[in-house]
Design a protein around this motif. Sequence first.
Motif, PDB file in Angstrom:
ATOM      1  N   GLU A  38     -29.564 -26.019 -12.153  1.00 38.40           N
ATOM      2  CA  GLU A  38     -28.264 -25.373 -11.874  1.00 38.40           C
ATOM      3  C   GLU A  38     -27.170 -26.427 -11.722  1.00 38.40           C
ATOM      4  O   GLU A  38     -26.069 -26.267 -12.239  1.00 38.40           O
ATOM      5  CB  GLU A  38     -28.365 -24.506 -10.617  1.00 38.40           C
ATOM      6  N   GLN A  39     -27.483 -27.515 -11.018  1.00 38.53           N
ATOM      7  CA  GLN A  39     -26.501 -28.589 -10.852  1.00 38.53           C
ATOM      8  C   GLN A  39     -26.158 -29.215 -12.201  1.00 38.53           C
ATOM      9  O   GLN A  39     -24.998 -29.513 -12.477  1.00 38.53           O
ATOM     10  CB  GLN A  39     -27.015 -29.658  -9.878  1.00 38.53           C
ATOM     11  N   ASP A  44     -22.425 -29.966 -16.623  1.00 42.34           N
ATOM     12  CA  ASP A  44     -22.122 -29.832 -18.051  1.00 42.34           C
ATOM     13  C   ASP A  44     -20.856 -29.003 -18.267  1.00 42.34           C
ATOM     14  O   ASP A  44     -20.007 -29.340 -19.105  1.00 42.34           O
ATOM     15  CB  ASP A  44     -23.296 -29.204 -18.806  1.00 42.34           C
ATOM     16  N   GLU A  45     -20.726 -27.918 -17.508  1.00 42.99           N
ATOM     17  CA  GLU A  45     -19.521 -27.080 -17.618  1.00 42.99           C
ATOM     18  C   GLU A  45     -18.284 -27.859 -17.194  1.00 42.99           C
ATOM     19  O   GLU A  45     -17.236 -27.767 -17.828  1.00 42.99           O
ATOM     20  CB  GLU A  45     -19.668 -25.812 -16.770  1.00 42.99           C
ATOM     21  N   GLN A  51     -13.193 -32.330 -20.859  1.00 46.24           N
ATOM     22  CA  GLN A  51     -12.952 -32.724 -22.258  1.00 46.24           C
ATOM     23  C   GLN A  51     -11.923 -31.811 -22.904  1.00 46.24           C
ATOM     24  O   GLN A  51     -11.038 -32.263 -23.625  1.00 46.24           O
ATOM     25  CB  GLN A  51     -14.265 -32.694 -23.055  1.00 46.24           C
ATOM     26  N   ARG A  52     -12.018 -30.506 -22.626  1.00 47.44           N
ATOM     27  CA  ARG A  52     -11.049 -29.553 -23.186  1.00 47.44           C
ATOM     28  C   ARG A  52      -9.640 -29.882 -22.695  1.00 47.44           C
ATOM     29  O   ARG A  52      -8.690 -29.909 -23.469  1.00 47.44           O
ATOM     30  CB  ARG A  52     -11.431 -28.125 -22.797  1.00 47.44           C
TER      31      ARG A  52
END
Length: 133
Positions: A38-39, A44-45, A51-52
């Motif tokens: 989960e971490q 990653d999100e 990055q976005r």
Amino acid sequence: MDQDSSNKLVAERQEAEEKEAAEKEAADKKAADEAAAEQQRIDDEAAAEAQRLADEQAAAEEAQRQAEEQQRQQAVPPPAPVVPAPVAPAAPPAAAYYPNCSAARAAGAAPVYAGGPGYGTHLDRDGDGVGCE
């Protein structure tokens, strides 16, 4: 209870406690693995969002740079073509006399102005100070 039964009962309890401890350890390991997964998903999100945002910022900066460049290009006119200065006709002699406007034009002196060389009232029909107009 005899010694053999007592030893058996103690051994069974010990086995049950060891099995329970192993199951608890397995459950704890599974929970730790799930928490780590989960971490990782959260990390990653967050990295994808960062990055976005960085990509959006870079695109906005590039658009601003292009707009400024376009404004600079529009603000600075291209250099004007070099046009040679007009050549002034030769000045009439200081003590010129023209019997008529045809002679003044032929000499390149027309129009003649009051007070200037070659001016005469006979060349100025309307009396405005400009002859051979």
